[in-house]
Design a protein around this motif. Structure first.
Motif, mmCIF file in Angstrom:
data_model
loop_
_atom_site.group_PDB
_atom_site.id
_atom_site.type_symbol
_atom_site.label_atom_id
_atom_site.label_comp_id
_atom_site.label_asym_id
_atom_site.label_seq_id
_atom_site.Cartn_x
_atom_site.Cartn_y
_atom_site.Cartn_z
ATOM 1 N N CYS A 112 0.846 -1.196 0.000
ATOM 2 C CA CYS A 112 0.000 0.000 0.000
ATOM 3 C C CYS A 112 0.880 1.244 0.000
ATOM 4 N N LEU A 113 0.474 2.236 -0.770
ATOM 5 C CA LEU A 113 1.207 3.492 -0.864
ATOM 6 C C LEU A 113 0.271 4.661 -0.616
ATOM 7 N N VAL A 114 0.799 5.686 -0.013
ATOM 8 C CA VAL A 114 0.081 6.948 0.090
ATOM 9 C C VAL A 114 0.301 7.681 -1.218
ATOM 10 N N LEU A 115 -0.782 8.216 -1.785
ATOM 11 C CA LEU A 115 -0.669 8.981 -3.028
ATOM 12 C C LEU A 115 -0.931 10.450 -2.745
ATOM 13 N N PRO A 116 -0.227 11.344 -3.370
ATOM 14 C CA PRO A 116 0.851 11.067 -4.293
ATOM 15 C C PRO A 116 2.062 10.480 -3.575
ATOM 16 N N THR A 117 2.850 9.724 -4.325
ATOM 17 C CA THR A 117 4.062 9.118 -3.794
ATOM 18 C C THR A 117 5.259 9.749 -4.496
#
Length: 164
Positions: A112-117
């Motif tokens: 899982c990534l926080v966007l924007p990355t």
């Protein structure tokens, strides 16, 4: 000269701080690298307002077919399937191992990534994946009945990538 933000750059929207997000929900950014003769694919999927999922995957090899003239016995296949069961039990959290219909073995991880990355975050996740992949490639190089495969589509569903 300063550029106006946000800026569309290929499949990405780049914000004023250099953060990256998919430009459209139906066009997810993806790329691939070569690692020890294996194509490692990265694709940002499931982008929402809350974030996205970075899917990383590679085909580890292929279990020899029983129909192959050079492998009339089933012992290599039994060894290969036993190795797959052992690998599956030792995978890092969030990783999966799948046997595809054409007997290729797909290793995949999702993060899982926080966007924007950032580009730095994407490269860090890719580096962690290939470093964690290394012991499995070493084991398969020992000869457990799993043969290397040429680069190409890893499975139906995504052109030149893997199911995602």
């Amino acid at each position: 000269m300063l550029l106006a933000a946000p800026l569309k750059l290929g499949p990405f929207i780049v914000d004023a701080e250099g953060g990256l997000a998919p430009s459209t929900p139906d066009r997810f950014p993806s790329f691939r690298i070569a690692w020890r003769g294996h194509a490692v694919r990265a694709r940002l999927t499931a982008a929402t307002e809350q974030g996205g999922v970075l899917a990383l995957g590679t085909v580890l090899g292929r279990v020899r077919s029983t129909g192959a003239p050079e492998a009339p016995e089933t012992l290599p296949r039994r060894i290969a399937f036993a190795a797959m069961r052992a690998l599956r039990g030792s995978l890092p959290p969030g990783w999966t191992l799948a046997l595809l219909p054409d007997h290729r073995i797909l290793a995949e991880a999702r993060q899982c990534l926080v966007l924007p990355t950032s580009a730095e975050t994407l490269l860090t996740e890719l580096t962690v994946f290939v470093m964690r992949l290394e012991p499995y490639l070493e084991l398969l190089a020992e000869g457990v009945g799993i043969e290397p495969v040429a680069d190409g589509p890893a499975a139906p569903g995504m052109p030149n990538t893997w199911p995602g």
